[in-house]
Design a protein around this motif. Structure first.
Motif, short mmCIF file in Angstrom:
data_model
loop_
_atom_site.label_atom_id
_atom_site.label_comp_id
_atom_site.label_asym_id
_atom_site.label_seq_id
_atom_site.Cartn_x
_atom_site.Cartn_y
_atom_site.Cartn_z
N GLY A 55 0.47 3.09 1.42
CA GLY A 55 -0.85 2.62 1.04
C GLY A 55 -2.01 3.34 1.70
O GLY A 55 -3.14 2.83 1.70
N ASP A 70 0.00 -7.54 -0.77
CA ASP A 70 -0.27 -6.27 -0.11
C ASP A 70 -0.49 -6.41 1.40
O ASP A 70 0.01 -5.58 2.18
N ARG A 74 1.84 -4.62 4.20
CA ARG A 74 1.33 -3.70 5.21
C ARG A 74 1.72 -4.14 6.62
O ARG A 74 2.08 -3.32 7.46
#
Length: 238
Positions: A55, A70, A74
């Motif tokens: 990302g 997301d 992460r």
């Protein structure tokens, strides 16, 4: 252990720079445990693919969809660069830093730092300045700093490219132990011998495209394309 639902799908992903396509379109479903080794000649797009998955590379088209939100994805990842980046602090402070960001209690930080200093063979250098370590020691510290967070997915970009045989063996032992403990490892390498030793699955990139993918045993024993066969023989592939 690795969350069985911690997977990622790339759909028609393209990365362009200055109007030139450097990666894609890539369609890929990636999940499961073990080692996914990303191989291919220089300029094939290996590092770009790793950064897309992590990302930190902006895509020009397509979607990257993790099976968890997301922010959660992460938090569950770590990334180790080919040239390790050291904080201008001691080995102890380098190992402590990611745990401090997680807000862990001091007692737990101390316990993990002592454990991982031993794991990477730097227990006698905890108070030494990290920038003064040898190349192999810096790479082991970078790896320990990534793994101390117990990530579900670890990205590595040529972690052994500039190391001697002994340091490479030590790094591979650390990675194997991490994979056994449940961390999914996605790693680029130019070392075909290393790929043969470690890989569960192979992604073979050529010209920015995903040329072949599948179980490592199938790729090495019966590559499907002439380009893959040539690459494994050590021929120049363009």
């Amino acid at each position: 252990m690795v969350d069985p639902q911690m997977s990622v799908s790339l759909a028609d992903v393209v990365v362009k720079r200055r109007g030139k396509t450097v990666l894609g379109p890539i369609n890929l479903d990636l999940g499961g445990a073990g080692f996914t080794m990303v191989i291919g000649p220089n300029g094939a797009g290996k590092t770009t693919l790793l950064k897309v998955l992590h990302g930190v590379e902006r895509v020009s088209g397509g979607t990257v969809q993790w099976s968890v939100p997301d922010d959660q994805a992460r938090q569950a990842q770590a990334y180790v660069f080919q040239s390790p980046i050291m904080l201008r602090r001691s080995v102890r402070q380098n190992l402590s830093y990611p745990l401090q960001l997680l807000g862990l209690p001091k007692s737990e930080i101390t316990r993990r730092v002592d454990q991982w200093a031993g794991n990477i063979g730097l227990q006698d250098a905890l108070d030494s300045p990290a920038p003064r370590l040898s190349g192999g020691e810096k790479q082991k510290l970078a790896l320990g700093r990534a793994l101390i967070r117990q990530p579900k997915v670890l990205f590595l970009d040529e972690p052994c490219a500039n190391l001697d045989g002994r340091s490479t063996r030590e790094i591979e032992s650390l990675l194997t132990a991490a994979a056994t403990a449940g961390t999914k490892i996605i790693m680029t390498t130019h070392d075909i011998g290393q790929a043969r030793r470690l890989a569960t699955n192979i992604l073979f990139l050529l010209g920015g495209a995903l040329h072949e993918s599948g179980p490592a045993s199938e790729f090495f024993n019966s590559p499907r394309t002439s380009e893959a066969k040539a690459f494994l023989k050590g021929d120049i592939v363009e």
